[in-house]
Scaffold this motif. Sequence first.
Motif, PDB file in Angstrom:
ATOM      1  N   ILE A  30       1.073  17.906  -1.695  1.00 27.65           N
ATOM      2  CA  ILE A  30      -0.347  17.719  -1.995  1.00 27.65           C
ATOM      3  C   ILE A  30      -0.588  16.396  -2.700  1.00 27.65           C
ATOM      4  N   ALA A  31       0.294  16.052  -3.630  1.00 30.75           N
ATOM      5  CA  ALA A  31       0.096  14.805  -4.369  1.00 30.75           C
ATOM      6  C   ALA A  31       0.104  13.609  -3.430  1.00 30.75           C
ATOM      7  N   PHE A  32       1.051  13.589  -2.476  1.00 28.20           N
ATOM      8  CA  PHE A  32       1.110  12.449  -1.561  1.00 28.20           C
ATOM      9  C   PHE A  32      -0.085  12.438  -0.612  1.00 28.20           C
ATOM     10  N   THR A  33      -0.490  13.626  -0.151  1.00 29.49           N
ATOM     11  CA  THR A  33      -1.674  13.692   0.718  1.00 29.49           C
ATOM     12  C   THR A  33      -2.881  13.130  -0.011  1.00 29.49           C
ATOM     13  N   GLU A  34      -3.049  13.632  -1.227  1.00 23.85           N
ATOM     14  CA  GLU A  34      -4.210  13.264  -2.019  1.00 23.85           C
ATOM     15  C   GLU A  34      -4.237  11.752  -2.283  1.00 23.85           C
ATOM     16  N   LEU A  89      -6.304   5.192   1.182  1.00 22.99           N
ATOM     17  CA  LEU A  89      -6.465   4.710   2.552  1.00 22.99           C
ATOM     18  C   LEU A  89      -7.885   4.843   3.087  1.00 22.99           C
ATOM     19  N   ILE A  90      -8.671   5.751   2.523  1.00 27.01           N
ATOM     20  CA  ILE A  90     -10.028   5.953   3.029  1.00 27.01           C
ATOM     21  C   ILE A  90     -10.998   5.324   2.035  1.00 27.01           C
ATOM     22  N   PRO A  91     -11.966   4.558   2.517  1.00 29.06           N
ATOM     23  CA  PRO A  91     -12.873   3.855   1.601  1.00 29.06           C
ATOM     24  C   PRO A  91     -13.527   4.753   0.544  1.00 29.06           C
ATOM     25  N   MET A 145       0.829  -1.219   0.000  1.00 33.07           N
ATOM     26  CA  MET A 145       0.000   0.000   0.000  1.00 33.07           C
ATOM     27  C   MET A 145       0.861   1.266   0.000  1.00 33.07           C
ATOM     28  N   ILE A 146       1.881   1.228   0.891  1.00 29.11           N
ATOM     29  CA  ILE A 146       2.746   2.407   0.963  1.00 29.11           C
ATOM     30  C   ILE A 146       3.515   2.588  -0.342  1.00 29.11           C
ATOM     31  N   ALA A 147       3.925   1.455  -0.919  1.00 31.62           N
ATOM     32  CA  ALA A 147       4.620   1.543  -2.206  1.00 31.62           C
ATOM     33  C   ALA A 147       3.692   2.116  -3.263  1.00 31.62           C
ATOM     34  N   ASN A 148       2.446   1.689  -3.220  1.00 29.95           N
ATOM     35  CA  ASN A 148       1.461   2.220  -4.158  1.00 29.95           C
ATOM     36  C   ASN A 148       1.314   3.725  -4.028  1.00 29.95           C
ATOM     37  N   ILE A 149       1.165   4.157  -2.773  1.00 31.00           N
ATOM     38  CA  ILE A 149       1.029   5.590  -2.512  1.00 31.00           C
ATOM     39  C   ILE A 149       2.241   6.315  -3.074  1.00 31.00           C
ATOM     40  N   PHE A 150       3.414   5.723  -2.827  1.00 30.30           N
ATOM     41  CA  PHE A 150       4.638   6.378  -3.277  1.00 30.30           C
ATOM     42  C   PHE A 150       4.671   6.500  -4.794  1.00 30.30           C
ATOM     43  N   VAL A 151       4.372   5.393  -5.480  1.00 33.58           N
ATOM     44  CA  VAL A 151       4.474   5.385  -6.943  1.00 33.58           C
ATOM     45  C   VAL A 151       3.464   6.353  -7.563  1.00 33.58           C
ATOM     46  N   ILE A 152       2.215   6.262  -7.120  1.00 35.67           N
ATOM     47  CA  ILE A 152       1.187   7.127  -7.716  1.00 35.67           C
ATOM     48  C   ILE A 152       1.403   8.577  -7.287  1.00 35.67           C
ATOM     49  N   GLY A 153       1.726   8.764  -6.022  1.00 36.05           N
ATOM     50  CA  GLY A 153       1.949  10.115  -5.511  1.00 36.05           C
ATOM     51  C   GLY A 153       3.095  10.804  -6.229  1.00 36.05           C
ATOM     52  N   LEU A 154       4.136  10.036  -6.512  1.00 37.54           N
ATOM     53  CA  LEU A 154       5.301  10.608  -7.187  1.00 37.54           C
ATOM     54  C   LEU A 154       4.920  11.096  -8.584  1.00 37.54           C
ATOM     55  N   LEU A 155       4.152  10.259  -9.289  1.00 43.59           N
ATOM     56  CA  LEU A 155       3.735  10.661 -10.638  1.00 43.59           C
ATOM     57  C   LEU A 155       2.871  11.918 -10.578  1.00 43.59           C
ATOM     58  N   ASN A 156       1.837  11.869  -9.725  1.00 42.37           N
ATOM     59  CA  ASN A 156       0.964  13.046  -9.631  1.00 42.37           C
ATOM     60  C   ASN A 156       1.740  14.268  -9.180  1.00 42.37           C
ATOM     61  N   GLY A 157       2.651  14.067  -8.247  1.00 43.25           N
ATOM     62  CA  GLY A 157       3.464  15.182  -7.759  1.00 43.25           C
ATOM     63  C   GLY A 157       4.243  15.814  -8.899  1.00 43.25           C
ATOM     64  N   CYS A 158       4.807  14.963  -9.767  1.00 44.97           N
ATOM     65  CA  CYS A 158       5.569  15.475 -10.904  1.00 44.97           C
ATOM     66  C   CYS A 158       4.681  16.307 -11.819  1.00 44.97           C
ATOM     67  N   ILE A 159       3.483  15.773 -12.100  1.00 44.55           N
ATOM     68  CA  ILE A 159       2.585  16.497 -13.006  1.00 44.55           C
ATOM     69  C   ILE A 159       2.168  17.823 -12.369  1.00 44.55           C
TER      70      ILE A 159
END
Lengths: 286, 252, 352
Positions: free
Chosen positions: A242-246, A252-254, A1-15
Amino acid sequence: MIANIFVIGLLNGCIYALLAAGFSLMFSVARIVNLAFTAYWMFSAYCYYGLTSSMGIHPLIAAPAAVIVVILISLFFQFFVINPVKGSSMSVMILSLAIGLILQKIVSLQNLSYTLVPNLIEGKMEWFGVTVTYQYFLCLVVVVVVLLGLWFFLSKTRYGVAIRAISEDRQVAGLMGIDERFAIALVTAVSVGVAAIAGVVVSPLYALEPTMWMSHLLVLMAVVIFGGMGSMKGSIITAFIIAFTETSVVLLIPTGGFLRSAVVMAFMIAVLMIKPTGLFGTLTEE
Amino acid sequence: MSLLQVKGLTKRFGGIVAVNNATFEIKKNEVVGLIGPNGAGKSTLVQLLMGIIKSDSGQVIFNKKDITRLKAWQVVRQGVAGTFQCTKPFVKLPVFANVLVASSAWKKPGSNGTAPMGKAMEVLENVGISHLAKLPASKLSHGDLKRLEIARSLATDPQLLILDEPFGGLNHNEIELLSNLINNLRMQPKSDQSMGHGGLSMIIIEHKLSELMKIVDKVIVLNYGKILACGTPEEVTKDEAVINAYIGDEGV
Amino acid sequence: MFLQKFGKKVSNALSIPSQLLLLIGLIAFILMPVFFNQPHVLRLLIMMNIMAVFASSWNLVTGYAGQLILGHALFFGVSAYVSAMLNTNLDWSPLVSIPAGTLAAVLTGLIAGYPALRLKGIYLGLTTLAMPVVLSGIVIVFSDFTGGEMGIVGVSLLSKNRIVFYYITLFILVLTVFAIHKITRSKTGLIFQAIRENEMTAQASGVNTTYYKLLAFCMGGLFAGLAGGLYAHFIRVVGPSVLSFGFSFEPIIWSSFGGVATVMGPVIGVFILVPAIEELRAVLGENASLVYYIILGIVVIFAPGGVIRWFLNRVEKKCAQCEATNFAFRRHCRNCKSSLKDNGVLKAVKQS
């Protein structure tokens, strides 16, 4: 899960970082809040899709072509729509919103909603237990290169320095013989170009839809305000926060999918109430 | 009897001490000039008095009342009104409305029946721009804008009027008109005697010393945020420290 | 004697083009249901009335008091949700739930106005833009009460008869316009505009800016809340869409089209644009919004002060001598009989 957050968050953060850098540059120099900014980003993603998938043009030609088309469109709108009403921020806002909606409508009339775009490079690998495509890494590399390029342009080239001079003091810049019209054209081209590049690299990774610019616009506003209007470093840092928060909220929240904007916005309001010029704000309202 | 007492007023901006332990007094009906080289902290000092910026330490007592912590609009209601160095009128509103805002913002305790409208017109006549009442403020010349600023301040019925560089950017003719106006204001007892105060006290910040010395009773000299000297124009012009501070800046 | 005076007053008022047109317009809209009583026309007319109240409320806060609100859907949505919830859960009659919703919107004004005490311009705008988004998040979280994504359904109608409903909304619109007209010409309106022009100078004039800014937000909340409550009891469904971007931006678009900081501007904007998009949809189908935004863009560029100012500049002429307003086709001022064609100002301009 944390890896997922990291991977997706990183991409969104970049954009977000790319978009925020461009938006921030446009705001600090042209002093306009261009609501169509993320629409250019969306449009460029679709342009790239149209050129590659529908017209069969090679991705390496289609990518710069899409960026140039979007820059030309933005220059057209800047000079014939935004510039005539530059004095009234309300008119600028309405017209740029109208531009965004027009671009959205043009795209949605093509019936391309929920499109998947082929990757620029194929292949994937395992990363922290998450399957990641090479396109993803390409995207990260492009973002870093573009941000470095932007930094180089603004601090090392003659035009970049001129642009910064204008953002700091228009009157002095005027005295130094910098033509404001030219500077605005340049800054529009550069900042929209950055957004367009973001659109091209992200198009194979996102499920495209014509309305995606709206949600990104909201996040972008939060990023830019958070980081302080006109502070590029601040916007890039907050883009990742913001990307990681989002992403955490979504994963994490249903019912997180519905809440992500709300959480980001609540966060933004809280920051603004404590520090009215944002975390790294340099510019104040005139 | 003193109208305004300033005790140890201090304000820092980052590492710079803009106003350093300023202590002075202004009596009723007294016109005080505030001078000093550029960046001496004159504008900061009057903005502290007006409540526009908050002081770090020290006290401002006006009419036996502590006004140090009051907001700008509360200070105005106590009777301290000021003009800004660069005029900031309500540009889209007519001149008359600009003044009417000040005369109708709150109910003045001592207003003996003069309605806000009448008060606004009276003040405009006083400063001599009543003929421009219907024009939007954006159409006014620089000199008229300065008058409008003064009119707006007067409309709040002040006991202490603070003028920040009233002569700045004006030509000879305009300066003469304006200094006549200031002279008239100090001669003229305030319209409402009911509150028991006499004429108007003033603090004037000005670079054009020759003009200033003609109209003031007392001069306060500020340098690097500190009060260097305080006395009559004659005393101050002979003061060693003042002359030293001004050498290379401007002739006194 | 009284009649003569009254007659004089009326004839005077009617010699001013804007007032004559206003009267003709009002009569036309009072008679409207007599000529058009098809349900869809009445539905459109009712929506126009409600949205005109909504747009006017935005204009009061942003146009007059200068506090940039980009998320005006907040007030509309709060009132729509509160009155819908009170109506469906507690069976309150619309006559009680609409005022209750409006009251909630006024209180929301106090909360939404708080940031305005610290923030200005675009910072304030974006903070207010974020507020309805946050609220729609809250709506999703408490979906047991709010119906979540689906919204609240089965809200009762304020009146089952559409013609009656139309007259109620028209009456409220006229009341709103009259109230805003009175506010803008009062001391409060003057102070609002002073704060818009320059807050620091307003403070230096002794204006309690905190109070007046909050007052502006509460007044905005009042009229927007009224519109939101009426909307809930007309559409009968209240979902997160009332807090959407669209609802936040439309009052801005309507007001700017009609004329910001004019009393009738937002009303005119709504009365032109709302039927226009409806008509365009009927004719052009899918392409309607494209044409709509292009037309909107052209108007905003070429009539930056709004269509109402653009239009009045063409039908009204101010006498240079006595400042009375005249019809543009008049040769002589109706008041002082001096020539309107060649007034002094023009001469001076020509000479210079």
